[in-house]
Scaffold this motif. Structure first.
Motif, short mmCIF file in Angstrom:
data_model
loop_
_atom_site.label_atom_id
_atom_site.label_comp_id
_atom_site.label_asym_id
_atom_site.label_seq_id
_atom_site.Cartn_x
_atom_site.Cartn_y
_atom_site.Cartn_z
N ARG A 17 7.34 -12.34 -9.09
CA ARG A 17 8.05 -11.67 -10.19
C ARG A 17 7.29 -11.83 -11.50
O ARG A 17 7.25 -10.91 -12.32
CB ARG A 17 9.47 -12.23 -10.31
N ALA A 18 6.70 -13.00 -11.70
CA ALA A 18 5.90 -13.22 -12.91
C ALA A 18 4.70 -12.29 -12.93
O ALA A 18 4.32 -11.76 -13.98
CB ALA A 18 5.46 -14.67 -12.99
N ALA A 19 4.09 -12.07 -11.77
CA ALA A 19 2.95 -11.16 -11.68
C ALA A 19 3.38 -9.74 -12.01
O ALA A 19 2.65 -9.00 -12.69
CB ALA A 19 2.33 -11.22 -10.28
N VAL A 20 4.55 -9.34 -11.55
CA VAL A 20 5.07 -8.01 -11.87
C VAL A 20 5.27 -7.86 -13.37
O VAL A 20 4.91 -6.85 -13.98
CB VAL A 20 6.38 -7.74 -11.11
N ALA A 21 5.86 -8.89 -13.98
CA ALA A 21 6.09 -8.85 -15.44
C ALA A 21 4.78 -8.75 -16.20
O ALA A 21 4.65 -8.00 -17.17
CB ALA A 21 6.88 -10.09 -15.87
N LEU A 22 3.79 -9.52 -15.76
CA LEU A 22 2.49 -9.49 -16.42
C LEU A 22 1.84 -8.13 -16.22
O LEU A 22 1.22 -7.57 -17.15
CB LEU A 22 1.59 -10.59 -15.87
N ALA A 23 1.94 -7.58 -15.03
CA ALA A 23 1.36 -6.27 -14.75
C ALA A 23 1.98 -5.19 -15.61
O ALA A 23 1.29 -4.29 -16.12
CB ALA A 23 1.52 -5.92 -13.27
N GLU A 24 3.30 -5.26 -15.81
CA GLU A 24 3.97 -4.27 -16.65
C GLU A 24 3.49 -4.36 -18.09
O GLU A 24 3.31 -3.34 -18.77
CB GLU A 24 5.48 -4.46 -16.56
N ARG A 25 3.28 -5.57 -18.58
CA ARG A 25 2.76 -5.74 -19.94
C ARG A 25 1.35 -5.23 -20.05
O ARG A 25 0.96 -4.65 -21.07
CB ARG A 25 2.81 -7.22 -20.33
N THR A 26 0.55 -5.38 -18.99
CA THR A 26 -0.83 -4.91 -19.00
C THR A 26 -0.88 -3.40 -19.07
O THR A 26 -1.69 -2.81 -19.79
CB THR A 26 -1.56 -5.40 -17.74
N ARG A 27 0.02 -2.75 -18.32
CA ARG A 27 0.02 -1.28 -18.31
C ARG A 27 0.41 -0.72 -19.66
O ARG A 27 -0.04 0.36 -20.04
CB ARG A 27 0.98 -0.76 -17.25
N THR B 182 -0.55 -6.78 -6.97
CA THR B 182 0.24 -6.40 -8.15
C THR B 182 -0.62 -6.42 -9.41
O THR B 182 -0.60 -5.48 -10.21
CB THR B 182 1.42 -7.37 -8.32
N LEU B 183 -1.36 -7.49 -9.59
CA LEU B 183 -2.17 -7.63 -10.80
C LEU B 183 -3.34 -6.65 -10.83
O LEU B 183 -3.61 -6.01 -11.85
CB LEU B 183 -2.67 -9.06 -10.92
N ALA C 156 3.41 -19.46 -19.05
CA ALA C 156 4.71 -19.54 -19.70
C ALA C 156 5.80 -18.91 -18.83
O ALA C 156 6.94 -19.40 -18.79
CB ALA C 156 4.65 -18.85 -21.05
N LEU C 157 5.45 -17.84 -18.12
CA LEU C 157 6.44 -17.16 -17.27
C LEU C 157 6.89 -18.03 -16.11
O LEU C 157 7.90 -17.74 -15.47
CB LEU C 157 5.85 -15.85 -16.73
N LEU C 158 6.14 -19.11 -15.85
CA LEU C 158 6.48 -20.01 -14.74
C LEU C 158 6.84 -21.40 -15.26
O LEU C 158 6.76 -22.38 -14.52
CB LEU C 158 5.31 -20.11 -13.77
N ALA D 45 -5.60 -4.80 -14.69
CA ALA D 45 -5.86 -5.99 -15.48
C ALA D 45 -7.33 -6.38 -15.41
O ALA D 45 -7.98 -6.22 -14.37
CB ALA D 45 -4.99 -7.15 -15.00
N ASP D 46 -7.86 -6.88 -16.49
CA ASP D 46 -9.23 -7.35 -16.52
C ASP D 46 -9.41 -8.48 -15.51
O ASP D 46 -8.59 -9.40 -15.44
CB ASP D 46 -9.55 -7.87 -17.94
#
Length: 219
Positions: free
Chosen positions: A208-218, A166-167, A186-188, A172-173
């Motif tokens: 789910r936290a990884a998905v949220a972070l990935a969406e913010r990265t995109r 996902t990430l 924080a998401l966890l 993502a860098d």
């Protein structure tokens, strides 16, 4: 160096430049200006001189005032504002240093754990990275294999495969991915993602936290 097109700094600008430099030094953030693509400064007989990151020329009074406003733009009171981007870069710099101190292995060590040659380990790791099933981090011309993702036999932990995919698919860098997976998130609720993933009940939350972070990265 080409001749500067900026007017000489006014006394008020020199005062502002000195105050801004002292403020950043007091926060421990001055060393991260260049990384953030912001003007940097040097000290000379006439005091602090702020310079454009692209040309090295002294910045104009107007540009210096804009920089001051930008760095103090977070918070209701500019006196107590904090340059969030510089704070983030400082935090990442400290996290990198900590991760470099024993948080990784090389191909040879992975090969030793797997019972294969260094070349075989290198080939397998890069094939896994192509499938986004392994995190490899470039550093100073070498490739680091973060140890958090490996089990005792040198294989990537099964419970992290979806998280890594996902990430990594988000672009993502690698460093930020490594830092996020090994730091309180924080998401966890402050849990460390790769540690929380060991608990089958917590693994879906980490995913789910990884998905949220990935969406913010995109975005």
């Amino acid at each position: 160096m080409p001749e500067s097109r900026d007017a000489p700094a006014s006394p008020a600008s020199r005062t502002l430049g000195s105050e801004l430099a002292e403020w950043l030094e007091g926060l421990g953030l001055a060393d991260h200006l260049a990384t953030a693509g912001l003007p940097t400064y040097d000290r000379g007989p006439e005091g602090v001189t702020w310079r454009d990151p692209a040309t090295g020329d002294p910045v104009s009074d107007e540009r210096l005032a804009e920089l001051d406003a930008l760095l103090r733009s977070v918070g209701d009171d500019p006196t107590h504002a904090v340059p969030v981007e510089l704070v983030r870069l400082r935090r990442e710099s400290r996290a990198r240093s900590a991760l470099l101190d024993g948080g990784w292995v090389d191909y040879a060590e992975v090969g030793r754990r797997r019972g294969v040659s260094e070349n075989a380990a290198r080939f397998a790791l890069h094939k896994a990275a192509e499938r986004r099933a392994c995190l490899l981090v470039p550093h100073d011309g070498a490739t680091l294999v973060p140890t958090f993702q490996l089990d005792t036999e040198g294989q990537v932990r099964d419970e992290l495969l979806v998280v890594l995919e996902t990430l990594l698919a988000s672009g993502a860098d690698p460093w930020r991915t490594w830092i996020w997976l090994t730091s309180p998130a924080a998401l966890l609720g402050g849990a460390v993602p790769h540690e929380a993933a060991r608990d089958p009940e917590e693994l879906p939350v980490v995913e789910r936290a990884a998905v949220a972070l990935a969406e913010r990265t995109r975005t």
